[in-house]
Design a protein around this motif. Structure first.
Motif, PDB file in Angstrom:
ATOM      1  N   TRP A  57       0.916  -1.209  -0.013  1.00  0.00           N
ATOM      2  CA  TRP A  57       0.019   0.016   0.111  1.00  0.00           C
ATOM      3  C   TRP A  57       0.815   1.293  -0.117  1.00  0.00           C
ATOM      4  CZ3 TRP A  57      -0.757   4.192   3.130  1.00  0.00           C
ATOM      5  CH2 TRP A  57      -1.769   5.016   2.764  1.00  0.00           C
ATOM      6  N   ARG A  58       2.236   1.146   0.989  1.00  0.00           N
ATOM      7  CA  ARG A  58       2.848   2.387   0.807  1.00  0.00           C
ATOM      8  C   ARG A  58       3.493   2.490  -0.432  1.00  0.00           C
ATOM      9  NH1 ARG A  58       6.026   0.631   4.452  1.00  0.00           N
ATOM     10  NH2 ARG A  58       4.638   1.516   6.238  1.00  0.00           N
ATOM     11  N   GLN A  59       3.646   1.874  -1.136  1.00  0.00           N
ATOM     12  CA  GLN A  59       4.318   1.763  -2.401  1.00  0.00           C
ATOM     13  C   GLN A  59       3.113   2.263  -3.560  1.00  0.00           C
ATOM     14  OE1 GLN A  59       6.101  -1.647  -4.088  1.00  0.00           O
ATOM     15  NE2 GLN A  59       6.698  -0.823  -6.158  1.00  0.00           N
ATOM     16  N   ALA A  60       2.045   1.786  -3.556  1.00  0.00           N
ATOM     17  CA  ALA A  60       0.897   2.188  -4.200  1.00  0.00           C
ATOM     18  C   ALA A  60       0.604   3.636  -4.095  1.00  0.00           C
ATOM     19  CB  ALA A  60      -0.278   1.544  -4.207  1.00  0.00           C
ATOM     20  N   ARG A  61       0.686   4.021  -2.572  1.00  0.00           N
ATOM     21  CA  ARG A  61       0.209   5.557  -2.350  1.00  0.00           C
ATOM     22  C   ARG A  61       1.328   6.500  -2.984  1.00  0.00           C
ATOM     23  NH1 ARG A  61      -3.195   8.449   0.734  1.00  0.00           N
ATOM     24  NH2 ARG A  61      -2.392  10.646   0.227  1.00  0.00           N
ATOM     25  N   THR A  62       2.735   5.866  -2.882  1.00  0.00           N
ATOM     26  CA  THR A  62       3.869   6.698  -3.440  1.00  0.00           C
ATOM     27  C   THR A  62       3.686   7.122  -5.037  1.00  0.00           C
ATOM     28  OG1 THR A  62       5.267   5.932  -1.664  1.00  0.00           O
ATOM     29  CG2 THR A  62       6.309   7.000  -3.905  1.00  0.00           C
ATOM     30  N   SER A  63       3.019   6.136  -5.590  1.00  0.00           N
ATOM     31  CA  SER A  63       3.038   5.988  -7.110  1.00  0.00           C
ATOM     32  C   SER A  63       1.834   7.066  -7.359  1.00  0.00           C
ATOM     33  CB  SER A  63       2.781   4.961  -7.920  1.00  0.00           C
ATOM     34  OG  SER A  63       3.776   3.867  -7.664  1.00  0.00           O
ATOM     35  N   TYR A  64       0.846   6.821  -6.522  1.00  0.00           N
ATOM     36  CA  TYR A  64      -0.467   7.844  -6.719  1.00  0.00           C
ATOM     37  C   TYR A  64      -0.072   9.177  -6.353  1.00  0.00           C
ATOM     38  CZ  TYR A  64      -4.832  10.230  -5.436  1.00  0.00           C
ATOM     39  OH  TYR A  64      -5.833  10.982  -5.534  1.00  0.00           O
ATOM     40  N   ASP A  65       0.870   9.522  -5.259  1.00  0.00           N
ATOM     41  CA  ASP A  65       1.219  10.785  -5.017  1.00  0.00           C
ATOM     42  C   ASP A  65       1.991  11.350  -6.315  1.00  0.00           C
ATOM     43  OD1 ASP A  65      -0.205  10.563  -2.506  1.00  0.00           O
ATOM     44  OD2 ASP A  65       1.659  10.319  -1.316  1.00  0.00           O
ATOM     45  N   GLN A  66       2.748  10.725  -6.623  1.00  0.00           N
ATOM     46  CA  GLN A  66       3.448  11.092  -7.840  1.00  0.00           C
ATOM     47  C   GLN A  66       2.778  11.351  -9.092  1.00  0.00           C
ATOM     48  OE1 GLN A  66       6.424   7.814  -8.277  1.00  0.00           O
ATOM     49  NE2 GLN A  66       7.434   8.526  -6.630  1.00  0.00           N
ATOM     50  N   GLY A  67       1.875  10.583  -9.213  1.00  0.00           N
ATOM     51  CA  GLY A  67       0.610  10.827 -10.338  1.00  0.00           C
ATOM     52  C   GLY A  67      -0.006  12.182 -10.225  1.00  0.00           C
ATOM     53  N   VAL A  68      -0.391  12.400  -8.873  1.00  0.00           N
ATOM     54  CA  VAL A  68      -1.256  13.913  -8.559  1.00  0.00           C
ATOM     55  C   VAL A  68      -0.210  14.817  -8.871  1.00  0.00           C
ATOM     56  CG1 VAL A  68      -2.110  15.027  -6.635  1.00  0.00           C
ATOM     57  CG2 VAL A  68      -2.538  12.666  -6.773  1.00  0.00           C
ATOM     58  N   ALA A  69       0.910  14.658  -8.363  1.00  0.00           N
ATOM     59  CA  ALA A  69       1.987  15.824  -8.584  1.00  0.00           C
ATOM     60  C   ALA A  69       2.205  16.118 -10.057  1.00  0.00           C
ATOM     61  CB  ALA A  69       3.542  15.558  -7.910  1.00  0.00           C
ATOM     62  N   ALA A  70       2.427  15.178 -10.970  1.00  0.00           N
ATOM     63  CA  ALA A  70       2.858  15.217 -12.108  1.00  0.00           C
ATOM     64  C   ALA A  70       1.554  15.920 -13.069  1.00  0.00           C
ATOM     65  CB  ALA A  70       3.066  14.117 -12.970  1.00  0.00           C
ATOM     66  N   TYR A  71       0.224  15.385 -12.528  1.00  0.00           N
ATOM     67  CA  TYR A  71      -1.101  15.922 -13.446  1.00  0.00           C
ATOM     68  C   TYR A  71      -1.122  17.520 -12.867  1.00  0.00           C
ATOM     69  CZ  TYR A  71      -5.883  16.455 -14.357  1.00  0.00           C
ATOM     70  OH  TYR A  71      -6.959  17.161 -15.021  1.00  0.00           O
ATOM     71  N   GLU A  72      -1.111  17.733 -11.410  1.00  0.00           N
ATOM     72  CA  GLU A  72      -1.188  19.276 -11.169  1.00  0.00           C
ATOM     73  C   GLU A  72      -0.127  20.123 -11.677  1.00  0.00           C
ATOM     74  OE1 GLU A  72      -3.620  20.539  -9.425  1.00  0.00           O
ATOM     75  OE2 GLU A  72      -4.700  18.829  -9.478  1.00  0.00           O
ATOM     76  N   GLN A  73       1.142  19.634 -11.740  1.00  0.00           N
ATOM     77  CA  GLN A  73       2.029  20.424 -12.563  1.00  0.00           C
ATOM     78  C   GLN A  73       1.859  20.748 -14.181  1.00  0.00           C
ATOM     79  OE1 GLN A  73       5.959  18.609 -12.213  1.00  0.00           O
ATOM     80  NE2 GLN A  73       7.001  20.557 -12.942  1.00  0.00           N
ATOM     81  N   LEU A  74       1.199  19.691 -14.686  1.00  0.00           N
ATOM     82  CA  LEU A  74       1.039  19.797 -16.260  1.00  0.00           C
ATOM     83  C   LEU A  74      -0.251  20.681 -16.348  1.00  0.00           C
ATOM     84  CD1 LEU A  74       1.855  19.109 -19.080  1.00  0.00           C
ATOM     85  CD2 LEU A  74       0.178  17.094 -18.661  1.00  0.00           C
ATOM     86  N   ARG A  75      -1.190  20.500 -15.492  1.00  0.00           N
ATOM     87  CA  ARG A  75      -2.511  21.433 -15.602  1.00  0.00           C
ATOM     88  C   ARG A  75      -2.197  22.836 -15.382  1.00  0.00           C
ATOM     89  NH1 ARG A  75      -5.763  23.675 -12.149  1.00  0.00           N
ATOM     90  NH2 ARG A  75      -4.661  22.916 -10.384  1.00  0.00           N
ATOM     91  N   ARG A  76      -1.322  23.125 -14.179  1.00  0.00           N
ATOM     92  CA  ARG A  76      -1.071  24.637 -13.971  1.00  0.00           C
ATOM     93  C   ARG A  76      -0.256  25.277 -15.341  1.00  0.00           C
ATOM     94  NH1 ARG A  76      -0.210  22.671  -8.624  1.00  0.00           N
ATOM     95  NH2 ARG A  76       2.089  22.379  -9.170  1.00  0.00           N
ATOM     96  N   ARG A  77       0.849  24.398 -15.607  1.00  0.00           N
ATOM     97  CA  ARG A  77       1.668  25.090 -16.763  1.00  0.00           C
ATOM     98  C   ARG A  77       0.552  25.177 -17.820  1.00  0.00           C
ATOM     99  NH1 ARG A  77       4.232  23.054 -21.342  1.00  0.00           N
ATOM    100  NH2 ARG A  77       3.015  21.079 -20.854  1.00  0.00           N
ATOM    101  N   ILE A  78      -0.234  24.402 -18.157  1.00  0.00           N
ATOM    102  CA  ILE A  78      -1.068  24.473 -19.364  1.00  0.00           C
ATOM    103  C   ILE A  78      -1.998  25.724 -19.181  1.00  0.00           C
ATOM    104  CG2 ILE A  78      -3.124  23.746 -20.807  1.00  0.00           C
ATOM    105  CD1 ILE A  78      -1.762  21.018 -20.397  1.00  0.00           C
ATOM    106  N   GLU A  79      -2.494  25.916 -18.071  1.00  0.00           N
ATOM    107  CA  GLU A  79      -3.373  27.080 -17.657  1.00  0.00           C
ATOM    108  C   GLU A  79      -2.683  28.581 -17.713  1.00  0.00           C
ATOM    109  OE1 GLU A  79      -5.416  26.261 -13.804  1.00  0.00           O
ATOM    110  OE2 GLU A  79      -6.801  24.881 -14.822  1.00  0.00           O
ATOM    111  N   GLU A  80      -1.535  28.500 -17.230  1.00  0.00           N
ATOM    112  CA  GLU A  80      -0.610  29.823 -17.291  1.00  0.00           C
ATOM    113  C   GLU A  80      -0.281  30.122 -18.788  1.00  0.00           C
ATOM    114  OE1 GLU A  80       1.466  32.866 -16.168  1.00  0.00           O
ATOM    115  OE2 GLU A  80       0.222  31.285 -14.925  1.00  0.00           O
TER     116      GLU A  80
END
Length: 274
Positions: A57-80
């Motif tokens: 679960w800890r490994q799956a949570r790390t993968s999910y958190d990394q996915g959230v960070a990558a998605y939010e970073q890409l979304r903010r860049r596109i909106e900017e």
């Protein structure tokens, strides 16, 4: 002339004479001693089960958190980029939206994987401990002093010591946890009672004393034969005959020395029947 000596009928067993009528003995020691040697033995026991964090679960949570960070970073860049870049072309915008969609799909997949893995799992609670192993030993000792007294001659032999020791051993195991994982179990010592050991020591003492009685009595046979030879060599016919007769009366019927004694009595005293 012929000399015929008549003796009482022989007993079933060869009779060894002279017989000691008393065996003065003094009990020096009689005791039962318990001894033990113990050692600690390491082992493990089960204390049940407990909830612990699931490493998957800890490994799956790390993968999910990394996915959230990558998605939010890409979304903010596109909106900017949409707000600040007036030359934001359609083709470039479509490529960014496609990348954002792919990041969103990867995030959803990571979220689904995280939901499928339990955060905690049950594991056996194994704990270390020590129990005690004892080597138990019980020893019965019987010790006495004694001397032979010849009731016929009054001769008192030198005092002697006789000892009998009987030992029993057993292993005792205590302090074993009911949940021991290595198969250890409590085990009481299986030792005979003190009275039983004393009885064994007494029987052993009786056997030893009996052997010494026989050896002591049989020694008279050898003594009589040697004295007869000495007296015969010195020409003391009567004394030699007396010792030879004692020897013949006490010795075993198959004793090879009988022939010498009978030959002497026949030659010196014409003895033809004993």
């Amino acid at each position: 002339r012929q000399l015929v000596l008549q003796f009482p009928p022989p007993p079933a067993q060869p009779l060894l004479l002279p017989r000691p009528q008393r065996v003065p003995a003094r009990l020096l020691q009689t005791n039962v001693v318990d001894e033990s040697e113990e050692e600690p033995v390491p082992s493990e026991y089960s204390a049940g089960y407990r909830q612990v964090p699931n490493p998957e679960w800890r490994q799956a949570r790390t993968s999910y958190d990394q996915g959230v960070a990558a998605y939010e970073q890409l979304r903010r860049r596109i909106e900017e980029k949409k707000r600040s870049d007036k030359d934001y072309k359609k083709k470039e915008r479509e490529a960014d939206e496609k990348a954002l969609a792919e990041a969103g799909a990867a995030l959803a997949e990571a979220r689904a994987a995280l939901d499928e893995v339990p955060a905690f799992i049950e594991t056996e609670d194994v704990r270390s401990y020590e129990f005690t192993r004892r080597q138990r030993r019980r020893t019965a000792t019987l010790r006495l002093s004694y001397r032979w007294v010849n009731a016929q001659t009054g001769v008192r032999e030198e005092q002697d010591i006789l000892e009998e020791r009987v030992t029993a051993e057993s292993e005792e195991v205590s302090g074993v946890h009911p949940g021991d994982r290595q198969g250890h179990r409590n085990q009481p010592a299986d030792l005979p009672e003190a009275a039983t050991l004393r009885g064994r020591a007494l029987r052993g003492m009786q056997g030893k004393l009996g052997e010494r009685v026989l050896a002591y009595l049989e020694s008279f046979t050898g003594r009589d034969f040697e004295r007869a030879q000495q007296q015969a060599a010195q020409g003391n016919r009567e004394q030699a005959a007396e010792h030879y007769l004692r020897f013949l009366f006490n010795c075993h019927p198959e004793d090879p020395r009988r022939e010498e004694a009978l030959d002497y009595l026949q030659r010196e005293f014409h003895l033809t029947e004993l």
